[in-house]
Design an enzyme around this catalytic site. Structure first.
Site, PDB file in Angstrom:
ATOM      1  N   HIS A 149      39.149  55.439  41.599  1.00  0.00           N
ATOM      2  CA  HIS A 149      38.588  54.148  41.209  1.00  0.00           C
ATOM      3  C   HIS A 149      39.720  53.191  40.862  1.00  0.00           C
ATOM      4  CE1 HIS A 149      38.284  55.191  36.594  1.00  0.00           C
ATOM      5  NE2 HIS A 149      39.483  55.363  37.070  1.00  0.00           N
ATOM      6  N   SER A 170      40.784  59.675  38.337  1.00  0.00           N
ATOM      7  CA  SER A 170      41.540  58.546  37.824  1.00  0.00           C
ATOM      8  C   SER A 170      43.046  58.832  37.834  1.00  0.00           C
ATOM      9  CB  SER A 170      41.018  58.199  36.431  1.00  0.00           C
ATOM     10  OG  SER A 170      41.535  56.985  35.965  1.00  0.00           O
TER      11      SER A 170
END
Length: 194
Positions: free
Chosen positions: A119, A94
């Site tokens: 993501h 992330s």
């Protein structure tokens, strides 16, 4: 009284460790990316820049966290004069990926068992419909910006990155090399380029 003495001893020990890390031009990012961590890392980077032009080693093991805190560290790595060598360990996910990709590709290393995850940004808000709409537009804008960072840093087509980041996309260290996130997997400190 014992708890206070123990806390003072821990603070002293942490101060000595931090000082030794700075002397070796090393920074450790571990855990959640947040504003306090961004301030600490930015401060360390600026101090190390003032101490000399030798490379800085940044070890990262993070599940990610606050987008803007990750952006602060990413931008600071690019802003300072000394080159930054990043070493992924454990997991880099992330907002951790945003930080990791701030280093030039030749300066991105991984320990063998590190996992990587890209993501789309997560969000959530409550309130009036207009406010929810504004927040949704901002999340889409942040997603596009992060996907562009990943695409440029890995030389992957933006369309592929957009598809891959639609959900959690996990990679082993070997897969991260193939994707263009990692330059080289290392098993020894001696393998770092100076």
């Amino acid at each position: 009284m014992f708890i206070l003495e123990e806390k003072q001893e821990n603070n002293k020990e942490n101060s000595v460790i931090s000082e030794k890390l700075l002397e070796s031009r090393s920074i450790i990012i571990s855990g959640e990316i947040n504003q306090a961590l961004a301030e600490k890392v930015a401060t360390q980077l600026l101090i190390l820049q003032e101490m000399g032009d030798e490379p800085i080693k940044l070890f990262i093991n993070s599940q990610g966290g606050h987008v803007e805190a990750g952006d602060t560290i990413h931008d600071m790595i690019k802003f300072i004069k000394p080159k930054v060598i990043v070493i992924g360990t454990g997991w880099v996910a992330s907002a951790g990926i945003t930080i990791y990709l701030a280093a030039n590709k030749e300066n991105r290393y991984s320990l063998p068992n590190t996992r990587y995850m890209i993501h789309q940004p997560l969000g959530g808000c409550r309130g009036q419909a207009t406010d929810i709409h504004i927040e949704a537009q901002e999340i889409v804008r942040v997603r596009n910006r992060i996907n562009t960072i990943i695409s440029k840093a890995t030389n992957q087509p933006l369309e592929k990155v957009e598809k891959d980041t639609d959900r959690n996309y996990w990679l082993t260290s070997e897969e991260a090399v193939d994707y263009g996130i990692v330059n080289k997997i290392i098993t020894s400190y001696n393998e770092l380029s100076k």
